[in-house]
Design a protein around this motif. Structure first.
Motif, short mmCIF file in Angstrom:
data_model
loop_
_atom_site.label_atom_id
_atom_site.label_comp_id
_atom_site.label_asym_id
_atom_site.label_seq_id
_atom_site.Cartn_x
_atom_site.Cartn_y
_atom_site.Cartn_z
N ARG A 257 48.82 42.12 30.10
CA ARG A 257 50.26 42.10 30.36
C ARG A 257 50.59 42.38 31.82
N ARG A 258 49.80 43.22 32.47
CA ARG A 258 50.16 43.70 33.80
C ARG A 258 49.55 42.89 34.93
N PHE A 259 48.43 42.22 34.68
CA PHE A 259 47.82 41.39 35.72
C PHE A 259 48.51 40.02 35.74
N LYS A 260 48.83 39.51 36.93
CA LYS A 260 49.48 38.22 37.04
C LYS A 260 48.64 37.11 36.43
N GLN A 261 47.33 37.20 36.61
CA GLN A 261 46.42 36.18 36.10
C GLN A 261 45.96 36.47 34.68
N GLY A 262 46.53 37.52 34.06
CA GLY A 262 46.06 37.91 32.74
C GLY A 262 44.71 38.62 32.84
N PHE A 263 44.09 38.88 31.70
CA PHE A 263 42.79 39.57 31.70
C PHE A 263 41.92 39.01 30.60
N ASP A 264 40.73 38.61 30.97
CA ASP A 264 39.72 38.12 30.02
C ASP A 264 38.50 39.00 30.17
N VAL A 265 38.21 39.81 29.15
CA VAL A 265 37.13 40.78 29.28
C VAL A 265 35.78 40.11 29.49
N THR A 266 35.63 38.86 29.05
CA THR A 266 34.35 38.17 29.23
C THR A 266 34.08 37.85 30.69
N LEU A 267 35.12 37.86 31.53
CA LEU A 267 34.94 37.62 32.97
C LEU A 267 34.74 38.90 33.75
N SER A 268 34.95 40.03 33.08
CA SER A 268 34.85 41.33 33.73
C SER A 268 33.43 41.87 33.60
N ARG A 269 33.13 42.87 34.43
CA ARG A 269 31.83 43.52 34.34
C ARG A 269 31.89 44.57 33.22
N ASP A 270 31.90 44.09 32.00
CA ASP A 270 32.03 44.97 30.85
C ASP A 270 30.70 45.69 30.60
N PRO A 271 30.68 47.02 30.69
CA PRO A 271 29.40 47.74 30.55
C PRO A 271 28.86 47.69 29.13
N ASP A 272 27.53 47.65 29.03
CA ASP A 272 26.89 47.74 27.73
C ASP A 272 27.13 49.13 27.14
N ALA A 273 27.21 49.18 25.82
CA ALA A 273 27.47 50.46 25.16
C ALA A 273 26.41 51.50 25.52
N VAL A 274 25.15 51.07 25.65
CA VAL A 274 24.08 52.03 25.93
C VAL A 274 24.29 52.70 27.28
N PRO B 263 36.00 39.87 39.19
CA PRO B 263 37.15 39.15 39.75
C PRO B 263 38.47 39.91 39.68
N TYR B 264 38.54 41.01 38.95
CA TYR B 264 39.83 41.66 38.73
C TYR B 264 40.15 42.80 39.70
N PRO B 265 39.26 43.69 40.05
CA PRO B 265 39.65 44.82 40.93
C PRO B 265 39.84 44.39 42.38
N ASP B 266 40.74 45.11 43.06
CA ASP B 266 40.91 44.90 44.49
C ASP B 266 40.93 46.22 45.26
N LEU B 267 40.70 47.32 44.56
CA LEU B 267 40.58 48.64 45.18
C LEU B 267 39.31 49.30 44.67
N PHE B 268 38.60 49.99 45.58
CA PHE B 268 37.30 50.57 45.23
C PHE B 268 37.24 51.99 45.79
N PHE B 269 36.68 52.90 45.00
CA PHE B 269 36.67 54.32 45.36
C PHE B 269 35.30 54.93 45.09
N LYS B 270 35.05 56.08 45.75
CA LYS B 270 33.86 56.89 45.45
C LYS B 270 34.23 58.35 45.51
N LYS B 271 33.40 59.17 44.85
CA LYS B 271 33.58 60.61 44.90
C LYS B 271 32.22 61.26 44.76
N ARG B 272 31.92 62.18 45.67
CA ARG B 272 30.66 62.91 45.59
C ARG B 272 30.93 64.26 44.90
N LEU B 273 30.14 64.54 43.87
CA LEU B 273 30.35 65.77 43.08
C LEU B 273 29.61 66.96 43.69
#
Length: 290
Positions: A165-182, A280-290
């Motif tokens: 709903r919020r992305f102009k191009q919509g969202f298709d999870v098959t195009l995203s880097r969907d992590p494996d459950a493991v 293809p979906y993110p345009d902002l990237f972050f890191k944090k050192r613990l």
């Protein structure tokens, strides 16, 4: 026009009347609401008396009286905990199971009738979710779950639908880097679901990688639970799990169409970095050192 306090009190009176809180025979079964709620909690798998008392917000004296009344009716049995004699556990008798089933049927019918009589059922349910989340905010539980569990899949489905709903191009999870459950189960990572009673209202994943860092994925909070600090709590829980797994560096990506997410990350010590994946979906990237 009524002032805010008067509106809250009007709501309280309406709910008290609608749920039968003042009835001496809740749903016509011969006992008040308090005893019925204790029976319901036991029927839904809660057995530790102290846990039931905390769940219902009862003091020890009232809890003891309600248990005793249910025992006198032959609906429950209480015994000492097998590992700690100072603790008590309760279970339904055969008669108690029949009574629990009767309450379930009557309560479901009452709820269905209430919804069916309203012309805007979806709006009504959304308002109920909002109010229930606010009233129960102190009892929201953050539980580690398998990302393939029903609760996790519900949260992820709602998350993907919101992105659509919020992305102009919509969202298709098959195009995203969907992590494996493991990758989101220990010892590589974890998946955390926020539960408000029986309703999943938020989630976050910690995805293990083989690149010297882990990623925060799928942070979502239900609209009914926003404004309660739950996003921050989920992120804190994910970071705590990362420390337990000896993960020192975290990364995440997001989209500028989700400004509240970017604000949360910046406020909690995350720093922007260059793109580190080809999603293809993110345009902002972050890191944090613990």
């Amino acid at each position: 026009m009524l002032d805010p306090v008067s509106r809250v009190r009007r709501f309280n009176r309406a709910v008290t009347s609608a749920v039968g809180a003042l009835d001496t025979s809740f749903l016509g079964r011969g006992r008040p609401l308090g005893a019925a709620r204790v029976l319901n909690a036991i029927g839904h798998g809660r057995s530790d008396v102290a846990e039931i008392r905390d769940y219902l917000g009862l003091d020890s004296g009232l809890m003891s009286r309600l248990l005793r009344s249910l025992e006198d009716e032959g609906l429950i049995e209480t015994t000492a905990h097998e590992d700690d004699a100072r603790r008590r556990v309760a279970k339904l008798t055969r008669a108690g199971r029949r009574e629990f089933s009767a309450y379930e049927a009557l309560s479901n019918a009452q709820a269905k009738d209430f919804i069916d009589r309203h012309s805007q059922a979806d709006a009504l349910l959304a308002a109920m979710d909002l109010i229930a989340s606010a009233l129960a905010r102190e009892r929201i539980a953050l539980n580690e779950m398998d990302p393939r569990s029903d609760e996790a899949r519900y949260c992820l489905g709602e998350y993907y639908a919101e992105l659509g709903r919020r992305f102009k191009q919509g969202f298709d999870v098959t195009l995203s880097r969907d992590p494996d459950a493991v990758d989101m189960r220990r010892p590589r990572g974890t998946f955390i679901v926020a539960m408000s009673d029986t309703l999943p209202i938020g989630c976050v994943g910690l995805k293990g990688t083989d690149h010297g860092y882990a990623e925060i994925k799928r942070l979502w909070v239900a609209p009914a639970a926003r404004g309660l600090g739950l996003g921050r709590a989920l992120m804190d829980a994910a970071e705590a799990a990362a420390r337990e797994l000896s993960i020192a560096l975290l990364r995440l990506d997001t989209n500028s169409a989700l400004p509240e997410a970017g604000q949360l990350y910046r406020r909690t010590g995350w720093s922007e970095i260059p793109r580190f994946n080809d999603d293809p979906y993110p345009d902002l990237f972050f890191k944090k050192r613990l």
